[in-house]
Enzyme design. Structure first.
Site, PDB file in Angstrom:
ATOM      1  N   SER A 121      49.423  51.442 142.767  1.00 47.88           N
ATOM      2  CA  SER A 121      49.359  52.730 142.210  1.00 47.88           C
ATOM      3  C   SER A 121      50.228  52.877 141.211  1.00 47.88           C
ATOM      4  CB  SER A 121      50.008  53.675 143.437  1.00 47.88           C
ATOM      5  OG  SER A 121      51.254  53.288 143.785  1.00 47.88           O
ATOM      6  N   ASP A 180      50.170  49.883 154.327  1.00 47.11           N
ATOM      7  CA  ASP A 180      51.371  48.927 154.206  1.00 47.11           C
ATOM      8  C   ASP A 180      51.396  47.689 154.938  1.00 47.11           C
ATOM      9  OD1 ASP A 180      53.962  48.160 154.830  1.00 47.11           O
ATOM     10  OD2 ASP A 180      54.859  49.796 155.716  1.00 47.11           O
ATOM     11  N   VAL A 181      51.262  46.672 153.438  1.00 45.36           N
ATOM     12  CA  VAL A 181      51.079  45.466 153.610  1.00 45.36           C
ATOM     13  C   VAL A 181      51.959  44.799 154.672  1.00 45.36           C
ATOM     14  CG1 VAL A 181      49.808  45.241 151.500  1.00 45.36           C
ATOM     15  CG2 VAL A 181      52.447  44.808 151.398  1.00 45.36           C
ATOM     16  N   ASN A 223      50.642  41.572 145.006  1.00 44.36           N
ATOM     17  CA  ASN A 223      51.956  42.403 143.906  1.00 44.36           C
ATOM     18  C   ASN A 223      52.823  43.179 144.637  1.00 44.36           C
ATOM     19  OD1 ASN A 223      52.626  43.600 141.235  1.00 44.36           O
ATOM     20  ND2 ASN A 223      51.941  45.455 142.362  1.00 44.36           N
ATOM     21  N   TYR A 238      65.930  38.786 148.426  1.00 46.27           N
ATOM     22  CA  TYR A 238      64.939  39.087 147.229  1.00 46.27           C
ATOM     23  C   TYR A 238      64.630  37.706 146.692  1.00 46.27           C
ATOM     24  CZ  TYR A 238      62.268  40.867 143.208  1.00 46.27           C
ATOM     25  OH  TYR A 238      61.458  40.983 142.518  1.00 46.27           O
ATOM     26  N   ALA A 283      64.779  34.844 148.086  1.00 41.37           N
ATOM     27  CA  ALA A 283      64.124  33.832 149.134  1.00 41.37           C
ATOM     28  C   ALA A 283      62.902  34.499 149.342  1.00 41.37           C
ATOM     29  CB  ALA A 283      64.758  33.912 150.199  1.00 41.37           C
ATOM     30  N   LYS A 324      61.037  35.872 146.953  1.00 39.44           N
ATOM     31  CA  LYS A 324      60.079  35.408 145.728  1.00 39.44           C
ATOM     32  C   LYS A 324      59.997  33.963 145.703  1.00 39.44           C
ATOM     33  CE  LYS A 324      58.997  39.674 144.446  1.00 39.44           C
ATOM     34  NZ  LYS A 324      57.690  40.147 144.355  1.00 39.44           N
TER      35      LYS A 324
HETATM   36  P1  NAD Z   1      57.203  49.496 141.345  1.00 37.17           P
HETATM   37  O1  NAD Z   1      58.188  49.797 142.423  1.00 37.17           O
HETATM   38  O2  NAD Z   1      56.825  49.981 140.141  1.00 37.17           O
HETATM   39  O3  NAD Z   1      55.864  49.094 142.120  1.00 37.17           O
HETATM   40  C1  NAD Z   1      55.704  48.463 143.552  1.00 37.17           C
HETATM   41  C2  NAD Z   1      54.302  48.755 144.118  1.00 37.17           C
HETATM   42  O4  NAD Z   1      54.295  48.297 145.395  1.00 37.17           O
HETATM   43  C3  NAD Z   1      54.125  50.343 144.208  1.00 37.17           C
HETATM   44  O5  NAD Z   1      52.843  50.822 143.977  1.00 37.17           O
HETATM   45  C4  NAD Z   1      54.473  50.416 145.795  1.00 37.17           C
HETATM   46  O6  NAD Z   1      53.820  51.788 146.274  1.00 37.17           O
HETATM   47  C5  NAD Z   1      53.924  49.347 146.319  1.00 37.17           C
HETATM   48  N1  NAD Z   1      54.534  48.862 147.698  1.00 37.17           N
HETATM   49  C6  NAD Z   1      55.814  48.985 147.962  1.00 37.17           C
HETATM   50  N2  NAD Z   1      55.924  48.559 149.333  1.00 37.17           N
HETATM   51  C7  NAD Z   1      54.683  48.446 149.529  1.00 37.17           C
HETATM   52  C8  NAD Z   1      53.723  48.168 151.097  1.00 37.17           C
HETATM   53  N3  NAD Z   1      54.757  48.079 152.014  1.00 37.17           N
HETATM   54  N4  NAD Z   1      52.779  48.113 151.258  1.00 37.17           N
HETATM   55  C9  NAD Z   1      51.842  48.516 150.046  1.00 37.17           C
HETATM   56  N5  NAD Z   1      52.346  48.646 148.962  1.00 37.17           N
HETATM   57  C10 NAD Z   1      53.765  48.689 148.599  1.00 37.17           C
HETATM   58  O7  NAD Z   1      57.390  47.642 140.907  1.00 37.17           O
HETATM   59  P2  NAD Z   1      56.833  46.727 139.916  1.00 37.17           P
HETATM   60  O8  NAD Z   1      57.696  46.565 138.845  1.00 37.17           O
HETATM   61  O9  NAD Z   1      55.341  47.146 139.642  1.00 37.17           O
HETATM   62  O10 NAD Z   1      56.619  45.600 140.965  1.00 37.17           O
HETATM   63  C11 NAD Z   1      55.484  44.935 141.305  1.00 37.17           C
HETATM   64  C12 NAD Z   1      55.858  43.348 141.746  1.00 37.17           C
HETATM   65  O11 NAD Z   1      56.324  42.843 140.629  1.00 37.17           O
HETATM   66  C13 NAD Z   1      56.531  43.476 142.869  1.00 37.17           C
HETATM   67  O12 NAD Z   1      56.428  42.456 143.598  1.00 37.17           O
HETATM   68  C14 NAD Z   1      58.097  42.884 142.325  1.00 37.17           C
HETATM   69  O13 NAD Z   1      58.954  42.297 142.942  1.00 37.17           O
HETATM   70  C15 NAD Z   1      57.647  42.251 141.215  1.00 37.17           C
HETATM   71  N6  NAD Z   1      58.519  41.896 139.911  1.00 37.17           N
HETATM   72  C16 NAD Z   1      58.919  43.103 139.225  1.00 37.17           C
HETATM   73  C17 NAD Z   1      59.947  42.771 138.041  1.00 37.17           C
HETATM   74  C18 NAD Z   1      60.538  43.906 137.367  1.00 37.17           C
HETATM   75  O14 NAD Z   1      61.422  43.874 136.706  1.00 37.17           O
HETATM   76  N7  NAD Z   1      59.754  45.278 137.532  1.00 37.17           N
HETATM   77  C19 NAD Z   1      60.219  41.751 137.642  1.00 37.17           C
HETATM   78  C20 NAD Z   1      59.798  40.564 138.553  1.00 37.17           C
HETATM   79  C21 NAD Z   1      58.867  40.784 139.672  1.00 37.17           C
END
Ligand code: NAD
Length: 240
Positions: A10, A59-60, A86, A152, A154, A156
């Protein structure tokens, strides 16, 4: 048209991946767990690019939700060409003695177990098709431990282990499995304060744009000889 399911799409990185793939001819499944309004907006943007969008709440971290998510895509479109795991959460930074069991389970449940549920359900169909692509959004924290905590990191690092095991297991079925390990990215995942501090730690002097992660995902999907690989997108902060 090939179909791609991006969990947690989203907003943030997931949304950027959805738009990148829509722009390059994929029908896209937008999955969200609670933010329905912004999920609708992302679906609208996908359609504006001329692609089909399917919006599915799940909710995955719940097995039934994750399995229904895959089943609904199969019922609607009859195939899943690409799965991008993701969805993820960033817990508050904590020392090991301060991480309650419940928090460990929640982080593992969404970040790692959710990816397992989705991968297991999608692989079943991809194997029948003898074709498919799975990509995990890991993190620099899965490589260097990060600075959030054991939970976190672990979760990743676990994704990278799963990715390599599945790359070996699924290659005979023409299914490729890869990962992207982003450094800090400009999404709502991080506070403005964190973003400013983290920008200074990158050789490039800034954090990543979500589109830069999405670009790496598409590269992995489209290069037909890459499997078991992780692309680091971190502005040179961590090198291998
Ligand atoms: P974000 O919080 O903007 O988006 C996370 C998304 O995951 C949201 O759409 C949320 O609704 C969804 N989500 C959360 N829990 C969920 C669930 N139980 N079921 C289904 N959907 C769920 O964060 P982002 O920055 O877009 O992060 C996306 C991915 O990238 C994550 O896995 C995060 O660990 C990884 N990541 C992010 C960063 C960063 O700095 N933003 C860095 C490294 C890795």
């Amino acid at each position: 048209m090939k179909s791609a399911l991006i969990t947690g799409s989203s907003r943030g990185i997931g949304k950027a991946i959805a738009l990148e793939l829509a722009e390059h001819g994929y029908s896209v499944v937008i999955n969200y767990d609670r933010d329905e309004m912004i999920a609708h907006e992302t679906a609208r943007m996908v359609k504006e690019l001329g692609s089909e969008a399917l919006l599915i709440k799940a909710d995955v971290s719940w097995k039934d939700d994750a399995e229904n998510l895959i089943q609904q895509v199969m019922d609607e479109w009859g195939k899943i060409d690409v799965l991008v795991n993701n969805a993820g959460i960033l817990p508050k930074a904590k020392r090991i003695e301060d991480i309650p069991d419940q928090e460990w389970d929640r982080v593992m449940g969404i970040n790692l177990r959710g990816a397992f549920y989705c991968s297991r359900a999608a692989a079943k169909y991809m194997k029948k098709e003898r074709s498919g692509n799975i990509v995990y959004i890991s993190s620099i924290a899965g490589k260097d431990g990060g600075n959030v905590g054991a939970h976190y990191a672990a979760s990743k690092a676990g994704l990278l282990g799963m990715m390599k095991a599945l790359a070996k297991e699924l290659a005979p079925y023409n299914i490729r499995v890869n990962a992207v390990a982003p450094g800090p990215v400009d999404t709502e995942f991080l506070t403005e304060d964190m973003k400013q501090k983290l920008a200074k730690m990158s050789l490039m002097g800034r954090i990543a744009k979500p589109e830069e992660i999405a670009h790496a995902v598409r590269f992995l999907i489209e290069n037909e000889h890459i499997t078991g690989e992780t692309i680091n997108v971190n502005g040179g902060r961590y090198m291998e």
